[in-house]
Design a protein around this motif. Structure first.
Motif, PDB file in Angstrom:
ATOM      1  N   ARG A  35      -7.383   2.711  63.263  1.00  0.00           N
ATOM      2  CA  ARG A  35      -7.419   3.237  61.894  1.00  0.00           C
ATOM      3  C   ARG A  35      -8.839   3.366  61.348  1.00  0.00           C
ATOM      4  N   THR A  46      -6.776   3.416  55.181  1.00  0.00           N
ATOM      5  CA  THR A  46      -5.452   3.026  54.720  1.00  0.00           C
ATOM      6  C   THR A  46      -4.584   4.258  54.909  1.00  0.00           C
ATOM      7  N   VAL A  47      -3.650   4.201  55.826  1.00  0.00           N
ATOM      8  CA  VAL A  47      -2.816   5.361  56.147  1.00  0.00           C
ATOM      9  C   VAL A  47      -1.753   5.527  55.064  1.00  0.00           C
ATOM     10  N   SER A  48      -1.700   6.726  54.485  1.00  0.00           N
ATOM     11  CA  SER A  48      -0.733   6.981  53.417  1.00  0.00           C
ATOM     12  C   SER A  48       0.343   7.985  53.827  1.00  0.00           C
ATOM     13  N   ASP A  49       0.107   8.703  54.909  1.00  0.00           N
ATOM     14  CA  ASP A  49       1.063   9.733  55.295  1.00  0.00           C
ATOM     15  C   ASP A  49       0.906  10.042  56.776  1.00  0.00           C
TER      16      ASP A  49
END
Length: 140
Positions: free
Chosen positions: A115, A119-122
């Motif tokens: 990552r 911060t992965v949101s989608d």
């Protein structure tokens, strides 16, 4: 009343006749129309609708999260009114048609080491292949 139209009314979105026509064109069979296709269909119902009005309305709907933009490499952006129902896309690499799919397999998560602090949101998953019409047209 359509799902999209009802959601917009609940939000208190000002519903002009032009906006209503754009929403009506988008609502339904989820063809993932381009802005020009939305304008052409809207103009059949409301001949005086301006192309700029359609583009502005689509932009507002995307900003509101009520419509999703779908970009397929090398093709015009398309607009997906199915923004509130989790799904993925199946794209024909021949003609560019897009279909909503709800596969039974969940995409794998991204391991923390991959990552890079994001911060992965989608997550977007797109399946590519040939639709029956394009496959049938291939030389044998």
């Amino acid at each position: 009343m359509s799902d999209l139209l009802e959601r917009l009314r609940r939000r208190g979105w000002r519903m002009t006749s032009q906006r209503r026509v754009v929403v009506e064109v988008l609502d339904g069979d989820h063809l993932h129309l381009t802005a020009d296709e939305v304008h052409a269909r809207a103009a059949r119902q409301l001949p005086e609708i301006a192309r700029a009005t359609v583009y502005n309305t689509l932009g507002e709907l995307v900003l509101l999260g009520e419509v999703a933009e779908v970009s397929v490499h090398g093709r015009a952006k398309r607009f997906d009114p199915n923004a509130h129902h989790p799904h993925q896309h199946l794209v024909c690499t021949g003609c560019g048609i897009i279909r909503d799919v709800r596969p039974t397999v969940t995409p794998p998560g991204l391991p923390a080491q991959e990552r890079y602090g994001f911060t992965v949101s989608d997550v977007e998953v797109t399946y590519r292949g040939l639709c029956p019409s394009c496959a049938r047209d291939l030389p044998r």
